[in-house]
Design a protein around this motif. Structure first.
Motif, PDB file in Angstrom:
ATOM      1  N   LEU A 198      -0.546   8.389   1.372  1.00  9.74           N
ATOM      2  CA  LEU A 198      -1.284   9.286   0.554  1.00  9.74           C
ATOM      3  C   LEU A 198      -0.547  10.146  -0.283  1.00  9.74           C
ATOM      4  O   LEU A 198      -0.583  10.258  -1.468  1.00  9.74           O
ATOM      5  CB  LEU A 198      -2.468   9.800   1.510  1.00  9.74           C
ATOM      6  CG  LEU A 198      -3.219  11.165   0.857  1.00  9.74           C
ATOM      7  CD1 LEU A 198      -4.230  10.331  -0.077  1.00  9.74           C
ATOM      8  CD2 LEU A 198      -3.989  11.702   1.626  1.00  9.74           C
TER       9      LEU A 198
ATOM     10  N   TYR B 215       1.420  10.984  -5.350  1.00 13.90           N
ATOM     11  CA  TYR B 215       0.048  11.231  -4.531  1.00 13.90           C
ATOM     12  C   TYR B 215      -0.812   9.982  -4.952  1.00 13.90           C
ATOM     13  O   TYR B 215      -0.840   9.423  -5.999  1.00 13.90           O
ATOM     14  CB  TYR B 215      -0.694  12.578  -5.099  1.00 13.90           C
ATOM     15  CG  TYR B 215      -2.130  12.562  -4.785  1.00 13.90           C
ATOM     16  CD1 TYR B 215      -2.312  12.668  -3.185  1.00 13.90           C
ATOM     17  CD2 TYR B 215      -3.000  12.386  -5.515  1.00 13.90           C
ATOM     18  CE1 TYR B 215      -3.706  12.946  -2.871  1.00 13.90           C
ATOM     19  CE2 TYR B 215      -4.580  12.531  -5.233  1.00 13.90           C
ATOM     20  CZ  TYR B 215      -4.603  12.811  -3.788  1.00 13.90           C
ATOM     21  OH  TYR B 215      -6.006  12.766  -3.324  1.00 13.90           O
ATOM     22  N   GLN B 216      -1.202   9.094  -3.928  1.00 17.70           N
ATOM     23  CA  GLN B 216      -2.058   8.059  -4.106  1.00 17.70           C
ATOM     24  C   GLN B 216      -1.199   7.215  -4.895  1.00 17.70           C
ATOM     25  O   GLN B 216      -1.793   6.358  -5.779  1.00 17.70           O
ATOM     26  CB  GLN B 216      -3.534   8.338  -4.588  1.00 17.70           C
ATOM     27  CG  GLN B 216      -4.074   8.880  -3.591  1.00 17.70           C
ATOM     28  CD  GLN B 216      -5.586   9.416  -4.148  1.00 17.70           C
ATOM     29  OE1 GLN B 216      -5.746   9.447  -5.612  1.00 17.70           O
ATOM     30  NE2 GLN B 216      -6.581   9.475  -3.325  1.00 17.70           N
TER      31      GLN B 216
ATOM     32  N   ASP C 192      -8.970  14.582  -0.844  1.00 10.96           N
ATOM     33  CA  ASP C 192      -8.437  13.502  -0.188  1.00 10.96           C
ATOM     34  C   ASP C 192      -7.256  13.836   0.697  1.00 10.96           C
ATOM     35  O   ASP C 192      -6.820  13.495   1.680  1.00 10.96           O
ATOM     36  CB  ASP C 192      -7.867  12.368  -0.929  1.00 10.96           C
ATOM     37  CG  ASP C 192      -9.135  11.799  -1.677  1.00 10.96           C
ATOM     38  OD1 ASP C 192     -10.217  11.606  -0.756  1.00 10.96           O
ATOM     39  OD2 ASP C 192      -9.262  11.431  -2.950  1.00 10.96           O
TER      40      ASP C 192
ATOM     41  N   SER D 234       0.799  -1.016   0.217  1.00  9.51           N
ATOM     42  CA  SER D 234      -0.040  -0.045   0.186  1.00  9.51           C
ATOM     43  C   SER D 234       0.718   1.301  -0.198  1.00  9.51           C
ATOM     44  O   SER D 234       1.870   1.110   0.472  1.00  9.51           O
ATOM     45  CB  SER D 234      -0.806   0.059   1.265  1.00  9.51           C
ATOM     46  OG  SER D 234      -0.189   0.415   2.346  1.00  9.51           O
ATOM     47  N   HIS D 235       0.293   2.146  -0.617  1.00 14.50           N
ATOM     48  CA  HIS D 235       1.082   3.897  -0.676  1.00 14.50           C
ATOM     49  C   HIS D 235       0.738   4.550   0.446  1.00 14.50           C
ATOM     50  O   HIS D 235      -0.668   4.468   0.830  1.00 14.50           O
ATOM     51  CB  HIS D 235       0.903   4.189  -2.046  1.00 14.50           C
ATOM     52  CG  HIS D 235       1.249   3.305  -3.162  1.00 14.50           C
ATOM     53  ND1 HIS D 235       2.330   3.260  -3.620  1.00 14.50           N
ATOM     54  CD2 HIS D 235       0.403   2.628  -3.847  1.00 14.50           C
ATOM     55  CE1 HIS D 235       2.379   2.468  -4.853  1.00 14.50           C
ATOM     56  NE2 HIS D 235       1.170   2.032  -5.046  1.00 14.50           N
TER      57      HIS D 235
ATOM     58  N   ARG E 139       0.879   7.580  -7.340  1.00 17.65           N
ATOM     59  CA  ARG E 139       1.127   7.855  -8.707  1.00 17.65           C
ATOM     60  C   ARG E 139       2.015   9.370  -8.728  1.00 17.65           C
ATOM     61  O   ARG E 139       2.211   9.996  -7.646  1.00 17.65           O
ATOM     62  CB  ARG E 139      -0.328   8.478  -9.281  1.00 17.65           C
ATOM     63  CG  ARG E 139       0.026   8.892 -10.699  1.00 17.65           C
ATOM     64  CD  ARG E 139      -1.440   9.901 -11.102  1.00 17.65           C
ATOM     65  NE  ARG E 139      -2.519   8.739 -11.232  1.00 17.65           N
ATOM     66  CZ  ARG E 139      -2.996   8.106 -12.288  1.00 17.65           C
ATOM     67  NH1 ARG E 139      -2.516   8.645 -13.559  1.00 17.65           N
ATOM     68  NH2 ARG E 139      -3.944   7.422 -12.383  1.00 17.65           N
TER      69      ARG E 139
ATOM     70  N   ASP F  73      -0.019  10.093   5.630  1.00 14.31           N
ATOM     71  CA  ASP F  73      -1.041   9.051   5.237  1.00 14.31           C
ATOM     72  C   ASP F  73      -2.614   9.622   5.291  1.00 14.31           C
ATOM     73  O   ASP F  73      -2.818  10.669   5.854  1.00 14.31           O
ATOM     74  CB  ASP F  73      -0.802   7.992   6.461  1.00 14.31           C
ATOM     75  CG  ASP F  73      -0.372   6.640   6.100  1.00 14.31           C
ATOM     76  OD1 ASP F  73      -0.598   6.373   4.812  1.00 14.31           O
ATOM     77  OD2 ASP F  73       0.085   5.972   6.587  1.00 14.31           O
ATOM     78  N   ALA F  74      -3.311   8.866   4.607  1.00 11.59           N
ATOM     79  CA  ALA F  74      -4.792   9.049   4.919  1.00 11.59           C
ATOM     80  C   ALA F  74      -5.168   8.999   6.211  1.00 11.59           C
ATOM     81  O   ALA F  74      -4.818   8.360   7.199  1.00 11.59           O
ATOM     82  CB  ALA F  74      -5.850   8.135   3.984  1.00 11.59           C
TER      83      ALA F  74
ATOM     84  N   ARG G 239      -8.005  15.702  -8.927  1.00 13.50           N
ATOM     85  CA  ARG G 239      -7.575  14.510  -8.274  1.00 13.50           C
ATOM     86  C   ARG G 239      -7.806  14.457  -6.837  1.00 13.50           C
ATOM     87  O   ARG G 239      -7.602  13.272  -6.444  1.00 13.50           O
ATOM     88  CB  ARG G 239      -6.157  14.094  -8.538  1.00 13.50           C
ATOM     89  CG  ARG G 239      -5.770  13.914  -9.928  1.00 13.50           C
ATOM     90  CD  ARG G 239      -6.113  12.321 -10.129  1.00 13.50           C
ATOM     91  NE  ARG G 239      -5.845  11.924 -11.434  1.00 13.50           N
ATOM     92  CZ  ARG G 239      -6.051  10.742 -11.961  1.00 13.50           C
ATOM     93  NH1 ARG G 239      -6.313   9.807 -11.210  1.00 13.50           N
ATOM     94  NH2 ARG G 239      -5.941  10.443 -13.212  1.00 13.50           N
TER      95      ARG G 239
ATOM     96  N   ARG H 120     -15.831  12.534  -5.968  1.00 13.08           N
ATOM     97  CA  ARG H 120     -15.457  12.019  -4.773  1.00 13.08           C
ATOM     98  C   ARG H 120     -16.834  12.528  -3.844  1.00 13.08           C
ATOM     99  O   ARG H 120     -17.592  13.554  -4.052  1.00 13.08           O
ATOM    100  CB  ARG H 120     -14.202  12.878  -4.422  1.00 13.08           C
ATOM    101  CG  ARG H 120     -13.090  11.900  -4.860  1.00 13.08           C
ATOM    102  CD  ARG H 120     -11.785  12.714  -4.385  1.00 13.08           C
ATOM    103  NE  ARG H 120     -11.860  14.154  -4.586  1.00 13.08           N
ATOM    104  CZ  ARG H 120     -11.534  14.843  -5.912  1.00 13.08           C
ATOM    105  NH1 ARG H 120     -11.095  14.056  -6.804  1.00 13.08           N
ATOM    106  NH2 ARG H 120     -11.572  16.070  -6.275  1.00 13.08           N
TER     107      ARG H 120
END
Lengths: 234, 309, 303
Positions: free
Chosen positions: A5, A64-65, A154, A2-3, A67, A29-30, A80, A112
């Motif tokens: 955020l 970011y996420q 986000d 997992s990445h 990417r 992180d988120a 985004r 979103r």
């Protein structure tokens, strides 16, 4: 795997010989709040400008996420899910309060969910129809936040939103930002008021002269000789 | 919301009144040439209005699109042997193509854009009127469209163009796109930050205003049928359209219309016989306007708390 | 002209185009200097600039119709009349504009109005037809240099232009007011707070701008032939080309801009004469798009 955020890696930004950012690496992180503190000119706002796409970094990457979004323009990033507030709030004065938020929701949200009523959230629901040119500075800041939230970010970058607020307002704002993080949003909060930052998070980055000189809790920071030197020298 | 709806109604009302007046007027008033030109200037002023009022670009070279439309339509009739009605579309498209070529102008700001667009229009004029191109454009000797001359049909087309353009500005003024453009004009950084695509939005308005001027030029060519490059690339056309717009008040539907009706009316009363007196008045008016009323006469109404459509 | 095959001849034509282009260009450097000063100091876009040149030309014409066959009286009259006019006109216009929300745009429109007024008044007084100013020097025999003949009138115009430009430089770089002027060019608010009387200095610069335009007007019959009330707009555009080539807001740039403009115009006239009328516009557009701040510029343009 997992990445995170947001992963900012070794970012450098030079303005005509002056290294405003000199190899900064931060991660968020988120659902997490990262506080960034440091003296004026230490590169905090430049960092936010790089992450939000206003400046293209001279070196380093922004992911970011998962990417690589290095060098993307603000419009693309906003769509985004990266948004921000400004140190000096800039509502569209030719529009009403509600229109400000409506535009942001229409152009920036892109499916979103976001929070249901950003104006309500920012405490502006009683002046929806008012022209944004008639707001007090505190209201302008609230509108700036509401407008950023309307794009359902986000990742939210908050640049000195607390300056000029009284203790009651400060507390209310802290509760709101904590609520957003609790909803899963990642936040970077730049702030001069250390007490306010302490209320939000245990994870603080101290910057000086375009570099990160410390990461940890504020209590630890107060015992770090380099941090103390920077603040005493100010 | 009821407030917006009301002014939308007001706008529709303006549009209908315009169409009826200009549609019926030839039956009562013999000088259709003045009516035709008045419509033409309303169309052009609305084109300037969209560009200046919603993006802040002041196009001193707006006439370049007008001339390109006139020549595009004329050549479509002369060389392509197309009927007038189809040629109008060709003229408008030629102007849009010119707009695409001139897109880099949008990188310029303020006075630089105004001057740059003027230089671009002059270049188009010098190319079109150049003796070296007389095989194509007939150089400085102009255009004669005898075969397609049709004053009634071309008049009707201008009425149609007037209706379309007024409707377009109405919609723009009350749509989210219009709002987004106002936001963009005010602060492009914040606009980008809420997801408005700055480049696309500006380019879109630019091309739309090119289309409008090209259409006006094409219909003018059809209606007049004999003209010279100096006629359709006359800088005064830009200037009139700009001053009419500013006089009435940019960014509204009513402003440019009022500007044209009042000032172009005045021009026809005193300007034809003694143009220098009109020019003097024009100049004094502009200076007074900038110094005392920079938002146009409709701002007087707004100051009284009226909602100007 | 283009059929000559002798290389020496070609070279001499090239040489002629360059020298005459320089003479021509120096005149245009003076012609556009005022436009640049006004923008540099006040952020004013003087769209009536060419019309002030026209006013200067007609002042000379009036002197000429009273039997004065040399430009000197015209030059003196322009300094008094346009200097006074500029100084007085500044106060109702300048402070209002520089304090407005968009001085650049509003001044552009305002001066467009001024241009209409000047043009209309000139037509009322002098009529619509071109008139000639028959300075004595126009009848003097051409001067020979390396086998090519140069008009003495051009040499005179270029010479006077150089003197006036040097005088303006003397003012800017060697007088106290000149220091104040350059301080305002650098940062208007800053200089206000250091106690410079910004409006008085601005009024002087405004007057200076009109005077240099008017002086170019007096010289214009020597370079561009007959004069007419509507000559202003074309000159304004040329002045913009010159100034933007150099760089808007930087008076030094005017000279460079003038020379580049003059030489390229003469080269075009020599080799591609049907397209030479496009030169100022093409140069203007190219420089604007390729290097928006001009050849000597540094960040004049706001994003």
């Amino acid at each position: 795997m997992s990445h995170k955020l947001l992963e900012v890696t070794q970012v450098v930004k030079v303005f005509g010989g002056f290294r405003a950012l000199d190899g900064v690496t931060v991660q968020v992180d988120a659902g997490e709040i990262l506080g960034i503190v440091g003296p004026n000119g230490s590169g905090k706002t430049t960092l936010i400008n790089v992450i939000s796409g206003l400046y293209r970094p001279d070196r380093g990457t922004v992911h970011y996420q998962g990417r690589d979004v290095t060098g993307w323009n603000p419009t693309r990033l906003a769509r985004r899910g990266i948004n921000r507030t400004f140190q000096l709030p800039k509502p569209f004065k030719s529009l009403t309060v509600e229109q400000n938020v409506d535009l942001a929701a229409h152009y920036g949200k892109k499916g979103r969910p976001g929070i249901a009523d950003p104006l309500e959230f920012a405490g502006l629901s009683n002046i929806r129809q008012q022209s944004a040119s008639q707001l007090t500075t505190a209201q302008q800041k609230a509108l700036d936040l509401a407008r950023a939230l309307a794009t359902a970010p986000d990742l939210l970058l908050v640049d000195e939103l607390a300056a000029g607020l009284n203790p009651v307002e400060l507390d209310a704002l802290a509760q709101k930002l904590l609520f957003l993080a609790h909803q899963g949003m990642g936040l970077i909060v730049i702030e001069h008021l250390l007490g306010f930052v302490n209320q939000l998070t245990q994870r603080v980055v101290v910057m000086n002269a375009g570099r990160e000189i410390f990461e940890g809790t504020l209590t630890q920071a107060a015992e770090n000789p380099e941090v103390v030197a920077v603040y005493m020298g100010e | 919301m009821p407030k917006i709806a009301r002014s939308l109604w007001m706008n529709g009302f303006i549009g209908v009144v315009l169409l009826v007046v200009f549609g019926v007027a030839p039956g009562f008033y013999a000088n259709t040439s003045i009516l035709f030109q008045m419509m033409m200037y309303i169309v052009l002023a609305q084109g300037v209005n969209v560009l200046y009022g919603f993006t802040g670009y002041l196009p001193f070279g707006y006439v370049g699109f007008f001339g390109a439309g006139a020549y595009g339509a004329s050549l479509a009739i002369q060389m392509g042997h197309l009927p007038g009605s189809v040629a109008m579309g060709v003229g408008a498209m030629v102007s849009v193509v010119l707009g695409l070529v001139l897109l880099p102008l949008l990188r310029l700001a303020g006075a630089y854009f105004a001057i740059g667009s003027m230089a671009a229009a002059e270049i188009v004029y010098y190319v079109v009127s150049n003796p070296a191109l007389d095989k194509v454009t007939n150089g400085p000797y102009g255009i004669q469209l005898v075969q397609s001359y049709h004053p009634v049909e071309s008049y009707a087309f201008m009425v149609g163009a007037l209706g379309l353009v007024t409707l377009g500005v109405m919609i723009l003024r009350h749509s989210r796109i219009g709002m987004a453009l106002l936001a963009l004009r005010e602060d492009s950084v914040s606009a980008a930050m809420i997801g408005i695509n700055v480049v696309t939005a500006r380019a879109g308005v630019w091309l739309a205003s090119a289309l409008v001027a090209g259409l006006a030029g094409a219909i003018f060519a059809w209606h007049t049928s004999v003209f010279y490059p100096t006629t359709v690339f006359d800088l005064n056309i830009s200037v009139f359209a700009i001053v009419f717009t500013l006089f009435g008040g940019a960014g509204t539907v009513l402003g440019p219309t009022v500007g044209v009706v009042v000032l172009f009316g005045l021009y026809n009363v005193i300007g034809i016989s003694s143009p220098q007196y009109f020019q003097l008045l024009f100049g004094v008016l502009i200076v007074t306007l900038v110094l005392f009323l920079p938002n146009g006469v409709v701002s007087l109404l707004r100051r009284r708390g009226w909602d100007v459509p | 002209m283009q059929t000559f095959r002798v290389e020496g001849r070609l070279l001499r034509i090239l040489f002629y185009a360059i020298i005459s282009g320089m003479l021509f260009g120096l005149f245009f450097a003076l012609m556009s200097l005022g436009l640049n000063l006004l923008f540099g100091v006040m952020r004013m876009v003087n769209l009536a600039h060419g019309d002030f040149v026209m006013v200067g030309a007609f002042i000379a014409y009036v002197a000429y119709t009273h039997g004065i066959l040399s430009p000197w009286l015209g030059l003196a009259l322009v300094i008094v009349i346009l200097g006074g006019l500029g100084f007085v006109l500044y106060f109702p216009i300048g402070p209002r504009l520089t304090g407005s929300y968009d001085p650049e745009m509003l001044s552009l429109i305002l001066f467009f109005g001024v241009s209409q007024i000047l043009e209309a008044l000139a037509v009322m007084v002098f009529g619509n037809n071109p008139v000639a100013v028959g300075y004595h020097v126009l009848t003097v025999k051409p001067v020979n240099l390396l086998g090519q003949a140069y008009q003495p009138s051009w040499i005179l115009a270029a010479g006077v232009s150089v003197i006036v430009i040097l005088a303006v430089y003397g003012y800017l770089y060697h007088t106290r007011l000149g220091y104040a002027t350059r301080a305002i060019m650098g940062d208007r608010e800053e200089s206000e707070s250091t106690g410079i009387n910004v409006h008085r200095v601005s009024a002087i610069v405004f007057a200076l701008g009109l005077v240099t335009a008017g002086l170019a007007g007096v010289l214009s019959p020597l370079v561009i032939g007959s004069i007419y009330p509507t000559m202003g707009l074309g000159l304004t555009i040329t002045a913009f080309a010159v100034v933007i080539i150099g760089s808007l807001g930087n008076p030094l740039g005017s000279i460079l801009g003038g020379l580049i403009y003059g030489i390229s115009l003469m080269l075009m006239e020599t080799y591609l004469s049907t397209w030479s009328t496009m030169v100022p516009y093409v140069l203007l557009l190219l420089i604007l798009l390729l290097r928006p701040t001009g050849l000597l510029g540094k960040g004049v343009r706001r994003a």
